[in-house]
Design a protein around this motif. Structure first.
Motif, short mmCIF file in Angstrom:
data_model
loop_
_atom_site.label_atom_id
_atom_site.label_comp_id
_atom_site.label_asym_id
_atom_site.label_seq_id
_atom_site.Cartn_x
_atom_site.Cartn_y
_atom_site.Cartn_z
N SER A 109 0.82 -1.21 0.00
CA SER A 109 0.00 0.00 0.00
C SER A 109 0.86 1.27 0.00
CB SER A 109 -0.93 0.01 1.22
OG SER A 109 -0.19 -0.10 2.42
N TYR A 346 -9.98 0.46 -2.45
CA TYR A 346 -8.75 1.24 -2.31
C TYR A 346 -9.06 2.63 -1.77
CZ TYR A 346 -6.49 -2.36 -5.16
OH TYR A 346 -5.99 -3.54 -5.63
N THR A 378 -7.05 -7.72 -7.65
CA THR A 378 -7.17 -7.29 -6.24
C THR A 378 -7.43 -8.48 -5.34
OG1 THR A 378 -7.99 -5.11 -6.89
CG2 THR A 378 -8.47 -5.83 -4.65
#
Length: 442
Positions: A109, A346, A378
């Motif tokens: 991330s 996200y 994802t």
């Protein structure tokens, strides 16, 4: 990091955390003291030599002592500079190792939100600024400050009235230099940030050269690069203006002090209250003060630049990293993987996955079909534990995936993405990448 929160204390804590060797610092300081003492006795010898000078009474022993003092000063000064440079290089190498280890262990991330070129800039450009401060400017500052203190003490004993003329210039110069130093910090911080952004932009453009060509985007990227270069140029000009003021300012003060000393000393010599040798010695000591002081402005300017550079280094070092070994070591072979009501996004309010559930049994082949952007990659990123689902749970057998150590889990699964990356090296190197055991080629 907020500018108000990043103080000089944070800066020095970062440097000290690199654990510079105490014995190197001690030896370097001892050598600096010897260098200073050797340099400080030369004007005293010179004074005695001039005051009693004549060809007939030329003291060979005195000349030999002066030469010996010069040789000792040169040797110990070189030794001191080498040790302080060594310490500086070691400190910066340690900071780079910590920074590199931190970057490698940061979660995915973080890389999603930070340009690769920006991290490269922190790793290379910002640490170079710190290296220049510690390895180049700090040795000059340490030896210079010892020399200045020693020279001022001797001058007070020689003639305190003339010494006061020198000291009057110090607070005046400090009042002007201090705000310039703060301005240098702000400029340096902006320059480092702009350098990181520019590096990130051109790195991204170069890595996607085929896309640029296929999209006829050369003109667009040229203009974007031109704007970035101009912004860097602007910061460079602002920095040059500060340096252009600092240098002449210090020179003006120094020349004023020299002229004042020579004028006042000349009057004292004419009046017979001071010998010529004392005036010459005073001027020699003055130069031992001037040379280091003129470098102090450069040192403090570099110090402000280093503070700006280390601010973003500290930001990265303070980031939370993945704990690879936290959790259980589990043999996942032959176990069912069960996902229940997995949801993920996200950005808040933009769901990518919503209430996804599935079971996989050993030996099964399962396909996830859907349009581009539907969340297939994802979902596998969540299985890889690059991200944690917002809601829902994944079980491996009866054990929650979140309770299995990342190291144990990733070492037992293989993932081939749609666009597989290739690292520099042989095909064997790429096939064996990340494996911690020997591979039998047979």
């Amino acid at each position: 990091m907020d500018q108000k929160k990043y103080s000089w204390r944070n800066f020095f804590q970062l440097i000290i955390s690199a654990k510079p060797a105490n014995w190197i610092i001690f030896c370097a300081l001892i050598a600096s003291v010897i260098t200073t003492v050797a340099g400080l006795v030369v004007p005293l010898f010179t004074k005695n030599l001039i005051d009693g000078f004549s060809i007939a009474s030329l003291d060979i022993k005195m000349v030999a002592l002066i030469v010996l003092a010069f040789i000792l000063q040169a040797i110990t000064n070189g030794f001191s500079i080498f040790l302080l440079n060594y310490m500086g290089q070691k400190v910066v190498a340690t900071i780079r190792e910590r920074l590199w280890r931190k970057i490698v262990h940061l979660p995915v991330s973080y890389f999603d939100n930070t340009k690769t070129g920006e991290m490269v800039s922190r790793m290379v450009n910002d640490t170079v600024v710190v290296k220049e401060l510690i390895a180049d400017h700090l040795p000059q500052f340490v030896t210079g400050i010892i020399s200045v203190v020693g020279a001022v003490i001797i001058l007070f004993f020689m003639d305190w009235k003339m010494t006061l003329i020198i000291l009057v210039a110090v607070p005046i110069t400090a009042l002007v230099v201090a705000p310039l130093g703060q301005k240098m910090f702000k400029i340096s911080k902006g320059l480092q940030n702009e350098t990181a952004d520019f590096t990130g932009s051109i790195s991204q453009t170069l890595s996607e050269a085929r896309l640029v060509k296929a999209s006829n985007a050369e003109t667009r990227e040229t203009e974007a690069g031109h704007k970035g270069i101009n912004r860097l140029f602007g910061f460079g000009i602002r920095e040059a203006k500060v340096v252009a003021v600092l240098g002449p300012l210090i020179f003006f003060v120094v020349m004023g002090v020299i002229v004042g000393i020579i004028g006042y000393g000349g009057i004292r010599v004419s009046a017979g209250t001071m010998t010529t040798g004392t005036l010459i010695a005073f001027l020699l000591y003055l130069f031992q003060i001037i040379v280091p002081v003129t470098s102090f402005a450069t040192f403090f300017a570099q110090l402000q630049k280093a503070k700006g550079a280390t601010e973003r280094i500290a930001d990265i070092l303070n980031e939370a990293e993945e704990d690879f070994d936290a959790g259980k070591k589990v043999d996942v072979s032959g176990k069912t993987i069960r996902a229940t009501d997995i949801s993920f996004s996200y950005n808040e309010g933009e769901p990518i996955l919503k209430d996804v559930s599935f079971d996989t049994k050993p030996g099964e082949v399962i396909a996830f079909a859907g349009p581009s952007g539907g969340g297939k990659s994802t979902l596998f990123a969540i299985l890889e534990r690059f991200y944690q689902p917002k809601t829902g749970e994944i079980l491996v057998g009866d054990i929650p995936l979140s309770e299995i150590s990342i190291n144990s889990w990733r070492s037992q699964i293989g993932y081939v993405s749609q666009e597989s990356a290739m690292l520099s090296g042989t095909i064997r190197d790429n096939l064996c990448y990340g494996l911690d055991r020997e591979i039998n080629e047979e």
